[in-house]
Design a protein around this motif. Structure first.
Motif, PDB file in Angstrom:
ATOM      1  N   ASN A 261       0.811  -1.223   0.000  1.00  0.00           N
ATOM      2  CA  ASN A 261       0.000   0.000   0.000  1.00  0.00           C
ATOM      3  C   ASN A 261       0.842   1.269   0.000  1.00  0.00           C
ATOM      4  N   LEU A 262       2.134   1.144  -0.304  1.00  0.00           N
ATOM      5  CA  LEU A 262       3.044   2.287  -0.242  1.00  0.00           C
ATOM      6  C   LEU A 262       2.795   3.251  -1.406  1.00  0.00           C
ATOM      7  N   PRO A 263       2.436   4.511  -1.117  1.00  0.00           N
ATOM      8  CA  PRO A 263       2.239   5.479  -2.200  1.00  0.00           C
ATOM      9  C   PRO A 263       3.575   5.897  -2.821  1.00  0.00           C
ATOM     10  N   VAL A 264       3.556   6.267  -4.090  1.00  0.00           N
ATOM     11  CA  VAL A 264       4.754   6.775  -4.764  1.00  0.00           C
ATOM     12  C   VAL A 264       5.304   7.979  -4.019  1.00  0.00           C
ATOM     13  N   THR A 265       4.399   8.826  -3.534  1.00  0.00           N
ATOM     14  CA  THR A 265       4.806  10.070  -2.875  1.00  0.00           C
ATOM     15  C   THR A 265       5.490   9.838  -1.526  1.00  0.00           C
TER      16      THR A 265
ATOM     17  N   PRO B  56      -1.780   5.743  -7.532  1.00  0.00           N
ATOM     18  CA  PRO B  56      -0.996   6.423  -6.490  1.00  0.00           C
ATOM     19  C   PRO B  56       0.029   5.507  -5.835  1.00  0.00           C
ATOM     20  N   LEU B  57      -0.057   4.179  -6.104  1.00  0.00           N
ATOM     21  CA  LEU B  57       0.790   3.213  -5.414  1.00  0.00           C
ATOM     22  C   LEU B  57       2.128   3.020  -6.129  1.00  0.00           C
TER      23      LEU B  57
ATOM     24  N   PHE C   8       3.982   0.215  -6.119  1.00  0.00           N
ATOM     25  CA  PHE C   8       3.999  -1.093  -6.772  1.00  0.00           C
ATOM     26  C   PHE C   8       2.597  -1.497  -7.194  1.00  0.00           C
ATOM     27  N   CYS C   9       2.465  -1.973  -8.425  1.00  0.00           N
ATOM     28  CA  CYS C   9       1.145  -2.353  -8.938  1.00  0.00           C
ATOM     29  C   CYS C   9       1.236  -3.707  -9.627  1.00  0.00           C
ATOM     30  N   SER C  10       0.074  -4.286  -9.890  1.00  0.00           N
ATOM     31  CA  SER C  10       0.009  -5.579 -10.562  1.00  0.00           C
ATOM     32  C   SER C  10       0.258  -5.403 -12.058  1.00  0.00           C
ATOM     33  N   ASN C  11       0.299  -6.539 -12.772  1.00  0.00           N
ATOM     34  CA  ASN C  11       0.510  -6.444 -14.217  1.00  0.00           C
ATOM     35  C   ASN C  11      -0.706  -5.903 -14.952  1.00  0.00           C
ATOM     36  N   ARG C  12      -1.788  -5.644 -14.204  1.00  0.00           N
ATOM     37  CA  ARG C  12      -2.954  -4.981 -14.780  1.00  0.00           C
ATOM     38  C   ARG C  12      -3.083  -3.540 -14.300  1.00  0.00           C
ATOM     39  N   GLY C  13      -2.030  -3.062 -13.651  1.00  0.00           N
ATOM     40  CA  GLY C  13      -2.037  -1.688 -13.186  1.00  0.00           C
ATOM     41  C   GLY C  13      -2.849  -1.453 -11.926  1.00  0.00           C
ATOM     42  N   ARG C  14      -3.178  -2.520 -11.219  1.00  0.00           N
ATOM     43  CA  ARG C  14      -3.999  -2.397 -10.011  1.00  0.00           C
ATOM     44  C   ARG C  14      -3.156  -2.596  -8.756  1.00  0.00           C
TER      45      ARG C  14
END
Length: 299
Positions: A156-160, A209-210, A212-218
Motif C-alpha cells: 500500500n506504499l504510495p509513490v509520494t 498512487p501506489l 507497486f502495482c500488478s501487471n494490470r495496473g492495479r
C-alpha cells in the motif's frame, strides 16, 4: 436459524469491532483477528452474553485445548474476550466481566526465523531476464529487506512516500502512526530502475498512487506478494521457509548484529513497545552462543 440471543450477541460483536476501528484505530487486520477469535467463542457458547460465567469461559478454553489450539493462540483469544467483555461491561450489557480473574496461558517466547546475510544476498540477486514483472518483484523484495516494512505497508506504499533524493520512506503504520525509514543508495537505484523501466509498462497508461502495482495496473494483494516471495526463494535455490515477515525479522536482526541501537531499530520497525523489538537481541545472543560453543576450547 439464529435465536434472538445469538442475533444480539452478533450485534454486540459488530459494535465492539466498530469501536476498535473508530475509537482505538486498530488496523483492519487486527480487527479481523479479534472478530475471528470472538466468533469462535460465540459458536461454542450459543447463549446470551449476559449469562456468561467464569466457568463457561474455562470450559471454552478446555475445549480449545482438546482441539490442539496452541497456547499462543489461546492467549490471543483470551485477550480478545477480555477486551470484548470489558466493552460490554462499560456499555452496561453485562454486570460483571467473567474474565477478570482468569490467568493468561503461559507461552514461551518464540524466536523469529531469520535468513543469513548470504541467503539474503542470494535471494536479492538481480534477475537474469529484466522483464517489467521481474524488475518489480526485485524492487519489492529489495525494499522489504532494506526497510523492514510490514507486507501491508509495502503493497500500500504510495509513490509520494518514497523520496529517492533523500533516501527515505514516510510510512503510515499501525494506528496511523507515521515513521521515517531510510534506505541505501543501492536500494534507491533499484527503485529508480523499476520506476523508469517497469512501472509504465505495468500501468499501461493508467494512473495509480501506489508505488507497486500488478501487471494490470492495479493494487497488489498481500497474498500475491506471499506467492512472489516464495517463487523467488525457489528460483534462488533456497530451501528455508521464507515469508515477508522473515525478511522483516532479518532486517532487524542484521541491523542489531551490525551494531545498531535498539531504540533506532524500534523506530524503523514501528513498534509501539521496545519490548517487542528486544526479541531480536535474543536472536543475536543465540548466534553468539553458537559461535562460542563452536570455537571456544571449553565451549
Amino acid at each position: 436459524m439464529r435465536t434472538p440471543s445469538i442475533r444480539n450477541a452478533l450485534e454486540q460483536l459488530h459494535r465492539f469491532l466498530q469501536s476498535l476501528t473508530i475509537q482505538r484505530r486498530l488496523s483492519p487486520n487486527t480487527t479481523a483477528a479479534y472478530g475471528a477469535d470472538l466468533r469462535s467463542f460465540l459458536r461454542f457458547h450459543h447463549g446470551s452474553l449476559e449469562t456468561v460465567t467464569r466457568e463457561q469461559i474455562q470450559n471454552y478454553f478446555r475445549f480449545c485445548h482438546q482441539q490442539k489450539i496452541s497456547a499462543r493462540s489461546n492467549a490471543r483469544r483470551l485477550a480478545a474476550l477480555r477486551a470484548f467483555f470489558g466493552f460490554l461491561h462499560q456499555q452496561g450489557i453485562v454486570e460483571v466481566n467473567p474474565l477478570t480473574d482468569i490467568d493468561t496461558p503461559k507461552i514461551g517466547q518464540a524466536l523469529p526465523k531469520v535468513l543469513s546475510e548470504s541467503e539474503v544476498n542470494t535471494l536479492l540477486q538481480r534477475p537474469a531476464r529484466p522483464t517489467p514483472l521481474a524488475l518489480r518483484n526485485h524492487a519489492m523484495l529489495h525494499l522489504l529487506y532494506a526497510s523492514g516494512l510490514r507486507v501491508s505497508e509495502l503493497v500500500n506504499l504510495p509513490v509520494t512516500s518514497c523520496n529517492l533524493a533523500s533516501g527515505h520512506l514516510r510510512i503510515l503504520g499501525k494506528g496511523d502512526k507515521e515513521r521515517i525509514v531510510p534506505f541505501s543508495a543501492i536500494t534507491g537505484a533499484i527503485i529508480r530502475d523499476y520506476l523508469e523501466q517497469a512501472r509504465p509498462h505495468l500501468l499501461k497508461g493508467k494512473a495509480s498512487p501506489l508505488l507497486f502495482c500488478s501487471n494490470r495496473g492495479r493494487a497488489m494483494t498481500r497474498n500475491r506478494f506471499w506467492q512472489i516471495i516464495r517463487q523467488a526463494a525457489l528460483a534462488a535455490g533456497l530451501t528455508k521457509e521464507i515469508s515477508p515477515h522473515i525478511l522483516r525479522h532479518s532486517f532487524a536482526t542484521h541491523l542489531l548484529a551490525g551494531g545498531a541501537d535498539l531504540r533506532s531499530v524500534q523506530m524503523m520497525l514501528g513498534h509501539a513497545d521496545i519490548a517487542t523489538t528486544q526479541i531480536y537481541t535474543h536472536v543475536d545472543t543465540d548466534r553468539l552462543k553458537s559461535i562460542h560453543r563452536r570455537f571456544h576450547p571449553r565451549g
